[in-house]
Design a protein around this motif. Sequence first.
Motif, PDB file in Angstrom:
ATOM      1  N   LEU A  22       0.850  -1.196   0.000  1.00  0.00           N
ATOM      2  CA  LEU A  22       0.000   0.000   0.000  1.00  0.00           C
ATOM      3  C   LEU A  22       0.883   1.242   0.000  1.00  0.00           C
ATOM      4  N   ARG A  23       0.547   2.196  -0.813  1.00  0.00           N
ATOM      5  CA  ARG A  23       1.309   3.447  -0.894  1.00  0.00           C
ATOM      6  C   ARG A  23       0.337   4.612  -0.742  1.00  0.00           C
ATOM      7  N   PRO A  24       0.095   5.009   0.499  1.00  0.00           N
ATOM      8  CA  PRO A  24      -0.895   6.070   0.731  1.00  0.00           C
ATOM      9  C   PRO A  24      -0.438   7.408   0.157  1.00  0.00           C
ATOM     10  N   GLU A  25      -1.414   8.196  -0.234  1.00  0.00           N
ATOM     11  CA  GLU A  25      -1.148   9.570  -0.671  1.00  0.00           C
ATOM     12  C   GLU A  25      -0.924  10.401   0.594  1.00  0.00           C
ATOM     13  N   LEU A  26       0.298  10.846   0.811  1.00  0.00           N
ATOM     14  CA  LEU A  26       0.629  11.588   2.022  1.00  0.00           C
ATOM     15  C   LEU A  26       1.012  13.013   1.666  1.00  0.00           C
ATOM     16  N   ALA A  27       0.293  13.954   2.243  1.00  0.00           N
ATOM     17  CA  ALA A  27       0.573  15.368   1.992  1.00  0.00           C
ATOM     18  C   ALA A  27       1.896  15.752   2.652  1.00  0.00           C
ATOM     19  N   PRO A  28       2.654  16.650   2.026  1.00  0.00           N
ATOM     20  CA  PRO A  28       3.921  17.092   2.619  1.00  0.00           C
ATOM     21  C   PRO A  28       3.704  17.658   4.026  1.00  0.00           C
ATOM     22  N   GLY A  29       4.591  17.295   4.929  1.00  0.00           N
ATOM     23  CA  GLY A  29       4.568  17.845   6.270  1.00  0.00           C
ATOM     24  C   GLY A  29       3.726  17.089   7.285  1.00  0.00           C
ATOM     25  N   ILE A  30       2.980  16.055   6.864  1.00  0.00           N
ATOM     26  CA  ILE A  30       2.145  15.363   7.844  1.00  0.00           C
ATOM     27  C   ILE A  30       2.798  14.099   8.408  1.00  0.00           C
ATOM     28  N   VAL A  31       3.861  13.610   7.764  1.00  0.00           N
ATOM     29  CA  VAL A  31       4.517  12.387   8.231  1.00  0.00           C
ATOM     30  C   VAL A  31       5.481  12.729   9.360  1.00  0.00           C
ATOM     31  N   ARG A  32       5.366  12.012  10.451  1.00  0.00           N
ATOM     32  CA  ARG A  32       6.252  12.181  11.607  1.00  0.00           C
ATOM     33  C   ARG A  32       7.125  10.949  11.729  1.00  0.00           C
ATOM     34  N   THR A  61       8.273   3.106  12.362  1.00  0.00           N
ATOM     35  CA  THR A  61       9.317   4.108  12.144  1.00  0.00           C
ATOM     36  C   THR A  61       8.746   5.487  11.842  1.00  0.00           C
ATOM     37  N   HIS A  62       7.694   5.546  11.052  1.00  0.00           N
ATOM     38  CA  HIS A  62       7.052   6.806  10.676  1.00  0.00           C
ATOM     39  C   HIS A  62       5.549   6.647  10.861  1.00  0.00           C
ATOM     40  N   TYR A  63       4.838   7.763  10.958  1.00  0.00           N
ATOM     41  CA  TYR A  63       3.399   7.673  11.156  1.00  0.00           C
ATOM     42  C   TYR A  63       2.699   8.972  10.781  1.00  0.00           C
ATOM     43  N   THR A  64       1.422   8.809  10.468  1.00  0.00           N
ATOM     44  CA  THR A  64       0.489   9.932  10.353  1.00  0.00           C
ATOM     45  C   THR A  64      -0.699   9.547  11.234  1.00  0.00           C
ATOM     46  N   GLN A  65      -1.731  10.334  11.202  1.00  0.00           N
ATOM     47  CA  GLN A  65      -2.921   9.994  11.972  1.00  0.00           C
ATOM     48  C   GLN A  65      -3.548   8.698  11.447  1.00  0.00           C
ATOM     49  N   ASP A  66      -3.389   8.426  10.140  1.00  0.00           N
ATOM     50  CA  ASP A  66      -4.073   7.296   9.515  1.00  0.00           C
ATOM     51  C   ASP A  66      -3.178   6.127   9.104  1.00  0.00           C
ATOM     52  N   TRP A  67      -1.853   6.343   9.046  1.00  0.00           N
ATOM     53  CA  TRP A  67      -0.934   5.333   8.518  1.00  0.00           C
ATOM     54  C   TRP A  67       0.301   5.175   9.402  1.00  0.00           C
ATOM     55  N   TRP A  83       3.699   0.308   4.500  1.00  0.00           N
ATOM     56  CA  TRP A  83       2.757   1.172   5.186  1.00  0.00           C
ATOM     57  C   TRP A  83       1.515   0.352   5.519  1.00  0.00           C
ATOM     58  N   VAL A  84       0.980   0.560   6.712  1.00  0.00           N
ATOM     59  CA  VAL A  84      -0.179  -0.178   7.204  1.00  0.00           C
ATOM     60  C   VAL A  84      -1.168   0.833   7.782  1.00  0.00           C
ATOM     61  N   PRO A  85      -2.473   0.630   7.566  1.00  0.00           N
ATOM     62  CA  PRO A  85      -3.435   1.533   8.214  1.00  0.00           C
ATOM     63  C   PRO A  85      -3.227   1.533   9.735  1.00  0.00           C
ATOM     64  N   ALA A  86      -3.269   2.705  10.335  1.00  0.00           N
ATOM     65  CA  ALA A  86      -3.020   2.842  11.777  1.00  0.00           C
ATOM     66  C   ALA A  86      -3.986   2.002  12.607  1.00  0.00           C
ATOM     67  N   THR A  87      -5.177   1.767  12.100  1.00  0.00           N
ATOM     68  CA  THR A  87      -6.152   0.959  12.838  1.00  0.00           C
ATOM     69  C   THR A  87      -5.728  -0.506  12.936  1.00  0.00           C
ATOM     70  N   ASP A  88      -4.768  -0.922  12.102  1.00  0.00           N
ATOM     71  CA  ASP A  88      -4.290  -2.311  12.110  1.00  0.00           C
ATOM     72  C   ASP A  88      -2.975  -2.482  12.868  1.00  0.00           C
TER      73      ASP A  88
END
Length: 104
Positions: A22-32, A61-67, A83-88
């Motif tokens: 899975l390759r989520p569409e991640l907006a710049p600046g949201i990945v921590r 290693t990295h995360y967003t609210q959803d991934w 990348w894995v959905p955060a809910t999983d």
Amino acid sequence: MGLFEDQTKFVQDGAEYEHADLRPELAPGIVRRFVYGGEPKVIAQVPLKAGGGVEVHGYATHYTQDWVSLEWTDDVFAHCTCWVPATDVRRPAEGEWHGRYVQF
């Protein structure tokens, strides 16, 4: 597989799997990123290309609210990431985590 291609196949408990990559569409600046060297141990349900999923013990290693970006080393010591959905993804209970990690 080329030098910079991601490895999607992995071996776990003697069985070969291929994650869905899975390759989520991640907006710049949201990945921590978790602090280097302090990445938390996690247990994730990794989606498979053939459908369904498999439980993987690895590091976030990295995360967003959803991934969440997950890294682990499989049974044949291949370094795997996806990348894995955060809910999983969840934190393991004491003594539950049985992953391994080999630094390169």
